[in-house]
Design a protein around this motif. Sequence first.
Motif, PDB file in Angstrom:
ATOM      1  N   ALA A   1     -11.239  -4.548 -44.964  1.00  0.00           N
ATOM      2  CA  ALA A   1     -10.772  -3.564 -43.949  1.00  0.00           C
ATOM      3  C   ALA A   1      -9.886  -4.158 -42.907  1.00  0.00           C
ATOM      4  O   ALA A   1      -8.792  -3.845 -42.551  1.00  0.00           O
ATOM      5  N   SER A   2     -10.220  -5.209 -42.607  1.00  0.00           N
ATOM      6  CA  SER A   2      -9.653  -5.891 -41.314  1.00  0.00           C
ATOM      7  C   SER A   2      -8.389  -6.784 -41.984  1.00  0.00           C
ATOM      8  O   SER A   2      -7.239  -6.628 -41.246  1.00  0.00           O
TER       9      SER A   2
ATOM     10  N   ALA B   1      -2.721  -2.487 -49.730  1.00  0.00           N
ATOM     11  CA  ALA B   1      -4.123  -2.280 -49.898  1.00  0.00           C
ATOM     12  C   ALA B   1      -4.701  -2.809 -51.249  1.00  0.00           C
ATOM     13  O   ALA B   1      -5.890  -3.279 -51.503  1.00  0.00           O
ATOM     14  N   ARG B   2      -3.836  -2.142 -52.192  1.00  0.00           N
ATOM     15  CA  ARG B   2      -4.491  -2.045 -53.811  1.00  0.00           C
ATOM     16  C   ARG B   2      -4.928  -3.511 -54.202  1.00  0.00           C
ATOM     17  O   ARG B   2      -5.899  -3.783 -54.932  1.00  0.00           O
ATOM     18  N   PRO B   3      -4.116  -4.490 -53.828  1.00  0.00           N
ATOM     19  CA  PRO B   3      -4.472  -5.847 -54.486  1.00  0.00           C
ATOM     20  C   PRO B   3      -5.967  -6.349 -53.835  1.00  0.00           C
ATOM     21  O   PRO B   3      -6.691  -6.767 -54.795  1.00  0.00           O
ATOM     22  N   ARG B   4      -6.241  -6.094 -52.438  1.00  0.00           N
ATOM     23  CA  ARG B   4      -7.494  -6.217 -51.919  1.00  0.00           C
ATOM     24  C   ARG B   4      -8.594  -5.412 -52.703  1.00  0.00           C
ATOM     25  O   ARG B   4      -9.743  -6.052 -52.903  1.00  0.00           O
ATOM     26  N   LEU B   5      -8.332  -4.229 -52.665  1.00  0.00           N
ATOM     27  CA  LEU B   5      -9.030  -3.271 -53.106  1.00  0.00           C
ATOM     28  C   LEU B   5      -9.714  -3.816 -54.691  1.00  0.00           C
ATOM     29  O   LEU B   5     -10.516  -3.826 -55.113  1.00  0.00           O
TER      30      LEU B   5
ATOM     31  N   LYS C   1     -21.711  -4.983 -47.107  1.00  0.00           N
ATOM     32  CA  LYS C   1     -21.005  -4.441 -45.731  1.00  0.00           C
ATOM     33  C   LYS C   1     -19.855  -5.432 -45.093  1.00  0.00           C
ATOM     34  O   LYS C   1     -18.832  -5.120 -44.644  1.00  0.00           O
ATOM     35  N   ARG C   2     -20.496  -6.744 -45.041  1.00  0.00           N
ATOM     36  CA  ARG C   2     -19.581  -7.612 -44.336  1.00  0.00           C
ATOM     37  C   ARG C   2     -18.334  -7.937 -45.195  1.00  0.00           C
ATOM     38  O   ARG C   2     -17.346  -8.078 -44.769  1.00  0.00           O
ATOM     39  N   PRO C   3     -18.373  -8.041 -46.592  1.00  0.00           N
ATOM     40  CA  PRO C   3     -17.003  -8.260 -47.350  1.00  0.00           C
ATOM     41  C   PRO C   3     -16.344  -6.985 -47.046  1.00  0.00           C
ATOM     42  O   PRO C   3     -15.115  -7.134 -47.236  1.00  0.00           O
TER      43      PRO C   3
ATOM     44  N   VAL D   1      -9.766   4.895 -44.275  1.00  0.00           N
ATOM     45  CA  VAL D   1     -11.071   4.657 -44.600  1.00  0.00           C
ATOM     46  C   VAL D   1     -11.298   3.730 -45.665  1.00  0.00           C
ATOM     47  O   VAL D   1     -10.753   4.465 -46.844  1.00  0.00           O
ATOM     48  N   VAL D   2     -11.817   2.666 -46.019  1.00  0.00           N
ATOM     49  CA  VAL D   2     -12.054   1.696 -47.023  1.00  0.00           C
ATOM     50  C   VAL D   2     -13.466   2.162 -47.348  1.00  0.00           C
ATOM     51  O   VAL D   2     -14.370   1.830 -46.765  1.00  0.00           O
ATOM     52  N   THR D   3     -13.776   2.553 -48.702  1.00  0.00           N
ATOM     53  CA  THR D   3     -15.159   2.920 -49.160  1.00  0.00           C
ATOM     54  C   THR D   3     -15.374   2.163 -50.618  1.00  0.00           C
ATOM     55  O   THR D   3     -14.685   1.855 -51.258  1.00  0.00           O
ATOM     56  N   LEU D   4     -16.854   1.674 -50.752  1.00  0.00           N
ATOM     57  CA  LEU D   4     -17.327   0.917 -51.852  1.00  0.00           C
ATOM     58  C   LEU D   4     -18.422   1.721 -52.196  1.00  0.00           C
ATOM     59  O   LEU D   4     -19.264   2.404 -51.474  1.00  0.00           O
TER      60      LEU D   4
END
Length: 214
Positions: free
Chosen positions: A202-203, A88-92, A195-197, A180-183
Motif C-alpha cells: 500500500a505504501s 498498482a496492478r504490477p504490485r498487486l 499484514k506487514r507485506p 483500499v488494498v485488500t488481501l
Amino acid sequence: MTDEEAAPAGVVHNAFALVRVLSRAQRPVGVTELASVVGLPKTTAHRLLEQMAREGIVTRRDHQWALAPGFGDLARTAHRPSPLALVARPRLHALSQATGATLLLHRESGDALETLWCAFGPHFRRVMPPAEQRRAAVHPASAIWLALASGQMAAEYQEVHPGCNCIAAPVSLPSGGTGVVTLVRPDNLEVESLKRPLERVASRILSDIRRFAD
C-alpha cells in the motif's frame, strides 16, 4: 505469436481489447469474430480468453464468449484504467503470485466502493468463485469498510464468508479520497504474517501514484 504480443504490456493491451469488444456486444461472440475485430491471430485470442476464463473474467458456452456475471464494473473501466489502477496492478499481481491470495484495489466513492483492480489468487479461487469474491469484498462487514472507518489496517475473519479471512490497508490518495488494498485467503491459510507485506505494498502504491502525478 510476435515478440510484442509476448510482452506483458502487449498481453494486457490485447486482453483489455477483448474485454472492450465483449462489453459492447449484445450477445455472446465466437472467437473467430473476436479475433477479427481486435486484430489478433485466432490462436492468440483463444489463449487469452482461456486465461481470462480461469480468472473469472469471461465465460464460454457453446463455443461463444461473454463477460462473466459481476464483471460489468471492471468492464466499464477497461477503456480508461485509472492512474491508480495502472500503477498498482504490477504490485498487486506480484503479491498475489507470491502468496496465492486474492488482491483487490478499491476506491471510496461517496457511500459506495469502486472496484479498480482484482488479482485472483489460485488458492482462493477453489473456495469462492471470482464473481462472488468481488461481491463479498464490498459487503458491509468486509475489512475494506472497517479500514475506511478506522483509517488503518483492518481484518475480518470469516464474518463475510465462512471460508475466508481478509485484511485491508487504506491509502490516502494525493488527489483526495481513499483507496483500499485488500488481501483475501482461505481460512486454512493465515493472514497475520501478511499484514506487514500488505502495508508495504500500500505504501509503495502511494509512492508510485505520487511519482505518476508529478
